[in-house]
Design an enzyme around this catalytic site. Structure first.
Site: not given
Ligand code: NDP
Length: 247
Positions: A140, A153
């Site tokens: 990030s 975070y």
């Molecule tokens: P979302 O919340 O849309 O997606 C997050 C995903 O992670 C979901 O598919 C969720 O699925 C999964 N997840 C969470 N916990 C678990 C777990 N214990 N095991 C398996 N899967 C898990 O957010 P984003 O798409 O934005 O996030 C994706 C990545 O991008 C993250 O690492 C986030 O930190 C990073 N990021 C995002 C930014 C943004 O602005 N959106 C900026 C910088 C980084 P489920 O709940 O079904 O398990």
């Protein structure tokens, strides 16, 4: 080249992971989706298949080493050896340190740090045996700069940066041909803010994202670019965000 590559995507049930699964499948990759929400995974995989793509899914909690091993096995059994793992699963429960949301701190460490370690540990044996493979991880902008509200975070994302850079260096030193890429996204419009329970942090982030956030497809295209690069090239770091976002 992307066509026929076997790609595991963690956190593929929404946001960046879902967009990446859809894009790579449309480009001919065989995608294996993992996350906890099975209904979402099932619907996305059905949709990819209906559009002529190759996809499979398995419920996955990245905090559990066995789940990570199981998705690698499923990928191998369904499509063959894994070429790429996209370590994307993550949560962002931002809050000031003074709010002492210690449960959320621990969850963020378990998912954002240990989840990445577990994924790498699951896939490394096959990468080492075949002297080939690519690890792509999502850090990030909070993994490069300090932001109030992101002490934990951001710390988890600084970890990703260090871990991936050392993996890159050691892979080069050991001659294992493992490629790495780390993404540093800014505001991307996904479900990520839904995990913020601190009212002040939620409001501030909500305003920032409302003003600036761009679509997760923008990140998917960067992942695709990293995979598509020639095998002798590691394009290691991408900072990607909205043109309008100052920080
Ligand atoms: P979302 O919340 O849309 O997606 C997050 C995903 O992670 C979901 O598919 C969720 O699925 C999964 N997840 C969470 N916990 C678990 C777990 N214990 N095991 C398996 N899967 C898990 O957010 P984003 O798409 O934005 O996030 C994706 C990545 O991008 C993250 O690492 C986030 O930190 C990073 N990021 C995002 C930014 C943004 O602005 N959106 C900026 C910088 C980084 P489920 O709940 O079904 O398990």
């Amino acid at each position: 080249m992307i066509e026929n590559k076997v790609v595991i995507i963690t956190g593929a049930s929404s946001g960046i992971g879902e967009a990446t699964a859809r894009l790579l499948a449309s480009q001919g990759a065989k995608v294996v989706l993992g996350a906890r929400r099975e209904d979402r995974l099932k619907a996305i995989v059905e949709d990819i298949k209906a559009n002529g793509g190759d996809a499979a899914y398995q419920t996955l909690d990245v905090t559990k080493p066995d789940d990570n091993q199981a998705i690698v096995k499923l990928a191998e059994a369904t499509f063959g050896p894994v070429d790429v793992i996209f370590l994307n699963a993550g949560i962002m429960p931002t809050s000031p340190v003074s709010a002492l949301k210690t449960d959320e701190w621990n969850q963020a460490v378990d998912i954002n740090i240990k989840g990445v370690m577990n994924g790498v540990a699951a896939v490394m044996p096959t990468f080492l045996a075949r002297k080939s493979g690519q690890v792509i991880a999502v850090s990030s902008v909070a993994g490069i700069k300090a932001y109030p509200g992101s002490a934990v975070y951001g710390g988890t994302k600084w970890f990703v940066r260090d871990f991936m850079e050392v993996l890159r260096m050691e892979s080069a030193m050991e001659g294992t041909n493992i490629r790495t890429a780390t993404l540093y996204p800014a505001a991307i419009s996904t479900e990520l803010l839904g995990g913020i329970t601190d009212p002040g942090a939620a409001e501030a982030m909500g305003k920032l994202y409302e003003q600036h956030a761009i679509s997760p497809e923008r990140i998917a295209s960067v992942v695709s670019f990293a995979i598509d690069a020639p095998e002798d090239v590691t394009i290691n770091e991408f900072t990607v965000g909205p043109t309008t976002q100052p920080w």
